[in-house]
Design an enzyme around this catalytic site. Structure first.
Site, PDB file in Angstrom:
ATOM      1  N   ARG A 156       0.849  -1.206   0.000  1.00 29.21           N
ATOM      2  CA  ARG A 156       0.000   0.000   0.000  1.00 29.21           C
ATOM      3  C   ARG A 156       0.879   1.248   0.000  1.00 29.21           C
ATOM      4  O   ARG A 156       0.583   2.239  -0.662  1.00 29.21           O
ATOM      5  CB  ARG A 156      -0.966   0.007   1.192  1.00 29.21           C
ATOM      6  CG  ARG A 156      -1.693   1.352   1.357  1.00 29.21           C
ATOM      7  CD  ARG A 156      -3.035   1.284   2.078  1.00 29.21           C
ATOM      8  NE  ARG A 156      -3.049   0.381   3.208  1.00 29.21           N
ATOM      9  CZ  ARG A 156      -2.455   0.613   4.387  1.00 29.21           C
ATOM     10  NH1 ARG A 156      -1.772   1.722   4.581  1.00 29.21           N
ATOM     11  NH2 ARG A 156      -2.529  -0.274   5.358  1.00 29.21           N
ATOM     12  N   TYR A 196     -15.370  18.954 -13.985  1.00 30.47           N
ATOM     13  CA  TYR A 196     -15.955  17.614 -14.025  1.00 30.47           C
ATOM     14  C   TYR A 196     -17.079  17.500 -12.984  1.00 30.47           C
ATOM     15  O   TYR A 196     -16.922  17.958 -11.848  1.00 30.47           O
ATOM     16  CB  TYR A 196     -14.843  16.604 -13.728  1.00 30.47           C
ATOM     17  CG  TYR A 196     -15.284  15.173 -13.734  1.00 30.47           C
ATOM     18  CD1 TYR A 196     -15.708  14.569 -14.911  1.00 30.47           C
ATOM     19  CD2 TYR A 196     -15.275  14.411 -12.572  1.00 30.47           C
ATOM     20  CE1 TYR A 196     -16.113  13.251 -14.922  1.00 30.47           C
ATOM     21  CE2 TYR A 196     -15.679  13.088 -12.583  1.00 30.47           C
ATOM     22  CZ  TYR A 196     -16.103  12.518 -13.759  1.00 30.47           C
ATOM     23  OH  TYR A 196     -16.494  11.212 -13.762  1.00 30.47           O
ATOM     24  N   ASP A 252      -6.818  20.388 -12.845  1.00 27.72           N
ATOM     25  CA  ASP A 252      -7.187  19.061 -13.347  1.00 27.72           C
ATOM     26  C   ASP A 252      -6.870  19.087 -14.845  1.00 27.72           C
ATOM     27  O   ASP A 252      -7.557  19.749 -15.632  1.00 27.72           O
ATOM     28  CB  ASP A 252      -8.680  18.814 -13.085  1.00 27.72           C
ATOM     29  CG  ASP A 252      -9.155  17.466 -13.619  1.00 27.72           C
ATOM     30  OD1 ASP A 252      -8.483  16.887 -14.496  1.00 27.72           O
ATOM     31  OD2 ASP A 252     -10.222  17.005 -13.169  1.00 27.72           O
ATOM     32  N   LYS A 290      -8.659   8.483 -18.812  1.00 24.81           N
ATOM     33  CA  LYS A 290      -8.965   9.163 -20.064  1.00 24.81           C
ATOM     34  C   LYS A 290      -7.785   9.065 -21.042  1.00 24.81           C
ATOM     35  O   LYS A 290      -7.444   7.988 -21.452  1.00 24.81           O
ATOM     36  CB  LYS A 290      -9.378  10.609 -19.762  1.00 24.81           C
ATOM     37  CG  LYS A 290     -10.388  10.729 -18.595  1.00 24.81           C
ATOM     38  CD  LYS A 290     -11.721  10.043 -18.865  1.00 24.81           C
ATOM     39  CE  LYS A 290     -12.597   9.910 -17.629  1.00 24.81           C
ATOM     40  NZ  LYS A 290     -12.869  11.129 -16.895  1.00 24.81           N
TER      41      LYS A 290
HETATM   42  C1  LIG Z   1     -13.231  11.487 -15.632  1.00 24.76           C
HETATM   43  C2  LIG Z   1     -12.723  12.705 -15.018  1.00 24.76           C
HETATM   44  C3  LIG Z   1     -12.398  12.755 -13.653  1.00 24.76           C
HETATM   45  C4  LIG Z   1     -12.644  11.573 -12.741  1.00 24.76           C
HETATM   46  O1  LIG Z   1     -11.813  10.508 -13.048  1.00 24.76           O
HETATM   47  P1  LIG Z   1     -12.199   8.960 -12.777  1.00 24.76           P
HETATM   48  O2  LIG Z   1     -10.999   8.248 -13.263  1.00 24.76           O
HETATM   49  O3  LIG Z   1     -13.436   8.681 -13.553  1.00 24.76           O
HETATM   50  O4  LIG Z   1     -12.436   8.815 -11.320  1.00 24.76           O
HETATM   51  C5  LIG Z   1     -11.899  13.929 -13.152  1.00 24.76           C
HETATM   52  N1  LIG Z   1     -11.708  15.012 -13.926  1.00 24.76           N
HETATM   53  C6  LIG Z   1     -12.009  15.006 -15.237  1.00 24.76           C
HETATM   54  C7  LIG Z   1     -11.776  16.239 -16.050  1.00 24.76           C
HETATM   55  C8  LIG Z   1     -12.518  13.855 -15.833  1.00 24.76           C
HETATM   56  O5  LIG Z   1     -12.825  13.873 -17.132  1.00 24.76           O
END
Ligand SMILES: *Cc1c(COP(=O)(O)O)cnc(C)c1O
Length: 385
Positions: free
Chosen positions: A49, A101, A173, A198
């Site tokens: 972990r 998001y 982000d 993504k």
């Molecule tokens: C999908 C997404 C997230 C969340 O990510 P997960 O891997 O689905 O938990 C956060 N920020 C953006 C811009 C996203 O497109």
């Protein structure tokens, strides 16, 4: 030695731990624990972990790509965001610039609100408006650029300079761009979040997240949250990511080239009321985007005119996949207001432009002409009068 180009780093920076086997590909270490060197010696890997060699290889790869002091692998993008918000304390406030998001509002509303960590969404994000909103309680400015789903571009250098002057953090982000197109740490940001699900993963077959930080103080804090919060990335996912990231550049080059074509097609189509794509010279974010990022990227959103039926349009698509997520090899299309951004309060939806007519496309690796043909035939089918 001269710092190598990012295309080279994508391929080579993931091999950190070559063993006697002289492997070319980072092995997957599934061991949950590791032998200690002595009964009271906790140097080395210890318990998985806290540290795992495969996850560490992915983390070092991300450090090379983001230009980070340290990167940390999490179980999902949301686990990464949760870890970053865990830096704050009761009474702190986070300024959110415009649309982000949907899950980001959810975690703030459903979890951090209970702990007394507040947030404010700025629907107007000019630098003076941001400065005015920085009160004593504000601990960070948090944003996406281009944002989800309106593809609004924010000036990273300007915002992080302002934050620095007020001794608060800047958090970006970077999921819509990935470090191949944009490296926020180099522009003064303190913390970068990626949903690895993504573009980094790119094949719709894993969930993951990464947090990258600019200094040692943040490194220690996030390390603590990662090890004790426990929302870690698993070794197999880290392996898949290292593999996927090798092709991040070629994928995004192709996705961007197609997105540019599709954005032009949409701009000229009578079914479309407006296109949001920061790679179009007519887009309001174009100039800043070209200054701070490599290009416009692979995400587009647009408003469809009232005389086209929304349901008919989506139902008529044959090639494009209607679904959440983005950044994958297949083209994905969604209706943010009823899906990813369903939970955003109406007053903000209106102010931010997350309307009923807004459609988001994540351009994949299919031939651009095939994507365009599919959209074209769905427009035809959806036309009311
Ligand atoms: C999908 C997404 C997230 C969340 O990510 P997960 O891997 O689905 O938990 C956060 N920020 C953006 C811009 C996203 O497109």
């Amino acid at each position: 030695m001269k710092d190598r180009d990012i295309l080279t780093k994508l391929v080579h920076s993931g091999q950190t731990l070559v063993t006697e086997a002289n492997e070319v590909v980072e092995p997957i270490y599934l061991s949950a624990t590791f032998r200690q060197k002595g009964f009271s010696d906790l140097s080395g890997y210890g318990y998985a972990r806290s540290n795992n060699p495969t996850r560490e290889a992915l983390e070092h790869l991300m450090e090379a790509l983001e230009g980070a002091q340290r990167s940390f692998g999490f179980a999902s993008g949301m686990a990464a965001i949760h870890a970053v918000f865990s830096l704050f304390q009761t009474g702190d406030k986070i300024l959110i610039l415009g649309d982000v998001y949907g899950g980001t509002y959810d975690v703030l509303n459903n979890i951090f609100e209970k702990y007394g960590i507040k947030y404010e969404v700025l629907t107007e994000t000019g630098i003076e408006k941001i400065e005015k909103a920085i009160t004593e309680k504000v601990g960070a400015i948090y944003f996406e650029t281009p944002s989800n789903p309106t593809l609004t571009v924010h000036d990273i250098s300007k915002i992080s300079r302002l934050a620095k002057a007020h001794h608060i953090l800047t958090i970006v982000d970077n999921t819509f761009m990935s470090p191949y197109l944009l490296r926020p740490l180099a522009l003064g940001v303190d913390i970068v979040i990626e949903s690895a699900t993504k573009y980094l993963g790119g094949h719709s077959d894993l969930i993951g997240g990464v947090v990258s930080v600019r200094n040692r103080e943040l490194e220690e804090k996030i390390k603590e949250i990662q090890a004790h919060g426990g929302g870690i990335m698993q070794p197999f996912d880290a392996y898949l990511l290292i593999r996927s990231i090798k092709t991040l550049g070629v994928r995004l080059n192709q996705q961007t080239a197609s997105a540019e074509k599709i954005a032009v097609f949409l701009s000229n189509h009578e079914a479309v009321a407006g296109v949001h794509y920061p790679g179009l010279p007519t887009d309001k974010g174009y100039e800043i985007q070209m200054r701070q990022a490599k290009n416009g990227g692979g995400m587009i959103s647009f408003e469809m005119n009232e005389n086209y039926d929304m349901e008919k349009f989506f139902d008529s698509l044959q090639l494009l996949i209607v679904g959440g997520s983005l950044g994958s090899v297949e083209t994905l299309i969604s209706h943010p207001v009823s899906t990813s951004h369903d939970n955003v309060p109406d007053k903000w939806k209106q102010a931010l432009g997350i309307t009923d007519r807004l459609i988001r496309i994540s351009v994949g690796l299919e031939a651009a002409d095939d994507i365009i043909a599919d959209i074209e035939q769905a427009f035809k089918a959806a036309r009311i009068h």
